[in-house]
Design an enzyme around this catalytic site. Structure first.
Site, PDB file in Angstrom:
ATOM      1  CD  GLU A 123      -2.646   1.165   2.658  1.00 20.66           C
ATOM      2  OE1 GLU A 123      -2.242   0.511   3.644  1.00 20.66           O
ATOM      3  OE2 GLU A 123      -3.715   1.790   2.640  1.00 20.66           O
ATOM      4  CD  GLU A 129      -0.745   7.524   7.360  1.00 19.50           C
ATOM      5  OE1 GLU A 129      -0.461   6.336   7.579  1.00 19.50           O
ATOM      6  OE2 GLU A 129      -1.894   7.933   7.187  1.00 19.50           O
ATOM      7  CG  ASP A 154      -6.176   4.193   1.755  1.00 19.05           C
ATOM      8  OD1 ASP A 154      -6.873   5.200   1.529  1.00 19.05           O
ATOM      9  OD2 ASP A 154      -6.051   3.686   2.884  1.00 19.05           O
ATOM     10  CG  HIS A 157      -2.861   6.584   1.846  1.00 16.00           C
ATOM     11  ND1 HIS A 157      -2.349   7.393   2.829  1.00 16.00           N
ATOM     12  CD2 HIS A 157      -3.327   5.491   2.488  1.00 16.00           C
ATOM     13  CE1 HIS A 157      -2.496   6.820   4.004  1.00 16.00           C
ATOM     14  NE2 HIS A 157      -3.093   5.655   3.828  1.00 16.00           N
ATOM     15  CG  HIS A 180      -7.469   0.065   2.659  1.00 14.46           C
ATOM     16  ND1 HIS A 180      -6.273   0.228   3.326  1.00 14.46           N
ATOM     17  CD2 HIS A 180      -7.888  -1.201   2.932  1.00 14.46           C
ATOM     18  CE1 HIS A 180      -5.972  -0.895   3.964  1.00 14.46           C
ATOM     19  NE2 HIS A 180      -6.930  -1.783   3.730  1.00 14.46           N
ATOM     20  NE  ARG A 186      -7.529   6.992   6.407  1.00 14.48           N
ATOM     21  CZ  ARG A 186      -6.373   6.370   6.466  1.00 14.48           C
ATOM     22  NH1 ARG A 186      -5.312   6.976   6.918  1.00 14.48           N
ATOM     23  NH2 ARG A 186      -6.245   5.131   6.062  1.00 14.48           N
ATOM     24  CD  GLU A 215      -7.189   1.956   6.439  1.00 22.17           C
ATOM     25  OE1 GLU A 215      -6.390   1.297   7.113  1.00 22.17           O
ATOM     26  OE2 GLU A 215      -6.890   2.443   5.333  1.00 22.17           O
TER      27      GLU A 215
HETATM   28  C1  LER Z   1      -3.339   1.642   6.409  1.00 19.95           C
HETATM   29  O1  LER Z   1      -4.126   0.907   5.558  1.00 19.95           O
HETATM   30  C2  LER Z   1      -3.417   3.066   6.123  1.00 19.95           C
HETATM   31  O2  LER Z   1      -4.109   3.481   5.228  1.00 19.95           O
HETATM   32  C3  LER Z   1      -2.623   3.979   6.941  1.00 19.95           C
HETATM   33  O3  LER Z   1      -3.017   5.295   6.703  1.00 19.95           O
HETATM   34  C4  LER Z   1      -2.684   3.657   8.401  1.00 19.95           C
HETATM   35  O4  LER Z   1      -1.878   4.539   9.097  1.00 19.95           O
HETATM   36 MN    MN Z   2      -5.258   2.079   3.962  1.00 21.20          MN
END
Ligand code: LER
Ligand code: MN
Length: 238
Positions: A123, A129, A154, A157, A180, A186, A215
């Protein structure tokens, strides 16, 4: 399951301390499947990372991931997420070196995953992060020749790192192994700026038939978050 979900993604801190039989019994009781196993808590709790310059920490990360792979078979999921457990790089830990170590770990785990017929999903995470692999093209470069590693997209992201989240889906389509979903802030899909019809259209266009694993932040409550997400996405999937 009352809200219409088919599965649950489990974030497992320590794969050596899980009673898979009990867990499976509970999950089946609710008619759910295990969409994937996520692993970031192992990094956050113990500092085990697949790119750590500290051999012991890296070795423990590998041990954990081998166990996650075995556990994913017992839980009938066969999908293991590599998110935060890839580790970080900064002034102290050189990014190129970290990437080299990460690649070594991925090769090792790829062989192990192949033996168990499990897919590892890598991912890309946004720059706030980690600095180690933020973009999809970087991730594709890293995993394209590994038979049992695919990409986890995701939406949150991707929105922060890619030019355009919809085109990003199409770009990564051939390597896509898991998704995700969260909105631009978010929060639950439907509470931000992402056009979910366009997301689903592109996912179908690239032939993705896997889970959309929510998520999102649990606001206004966990249950509301799940209900709002289902209300936004389910009609698009029928
Ligand atoms: C994990 O799937 C994720 O998206 C991260 O942002 C978790 O910190
Ligand atoms: Mn994620």
């Amino acid at each position: 399951s009352n809200l219409g979900y088919d599965g649950v993604e489990l974030n497992i801190q320590d794969p050596f301390h899980v009673n898979a039989t009990n867990l499976m019994r509970i999950i089946e009781k609710y008619n759910l499947s295990v969409a994937a196993i996520s692993t970031g808590l192992s990094y956050l709790t113990y500092g085990y990372s697949l790119s750590s310059p500290n051999e012991e920490l890296r070795g423990n990360a590998i041990k954990f991931f081998k166990k996650y792979i075995e556990l994913s078979v017992e839980l009938n999921s066969r999908k293991v997420v590599i998110g935060l457990a890839r580790g970080k790089c900064n002034q102290d830990v050189d990014c190129d070196k970290a990437k080299e170590l990460l690649r070594e770990s991925l090769e090792m785990l790829n062989d192990y995953a192949r033996q168990y017929n499990v897919i590892l999903v890598f991912e890309p995470l946004n720059r706030y992060e980690t600095k180690l692999v933020n973009r999809l093209n970087e991730a594709v470069e890293l995993i394209r020749d590994l038979s049992n590693v695919r990409i986890l997209l995701d939406t949150f992201h991707a929105l922060l790192e890619e030019r355009n989240v919809y085109d990003a889906i199409e770009y990564v389509g051939p390597y896509l192994g898991h998704v995700h979903v969260a909105d631009s802030n978010r929060l639950a899909p439907g509470l931000g700026m992402i056009d979910w019809e366009r997301v689903v259209y592109r996912l179908l266009k690239v032939g993705y038939r896997g889970y959309l694993s929510v998520e999102a932040r649990t606001e206004p409550s966990f249950k509301d978050m799940l209900a709002i997400s289902a209300k936004t996405l389910k009609p698009l999937l029928l």
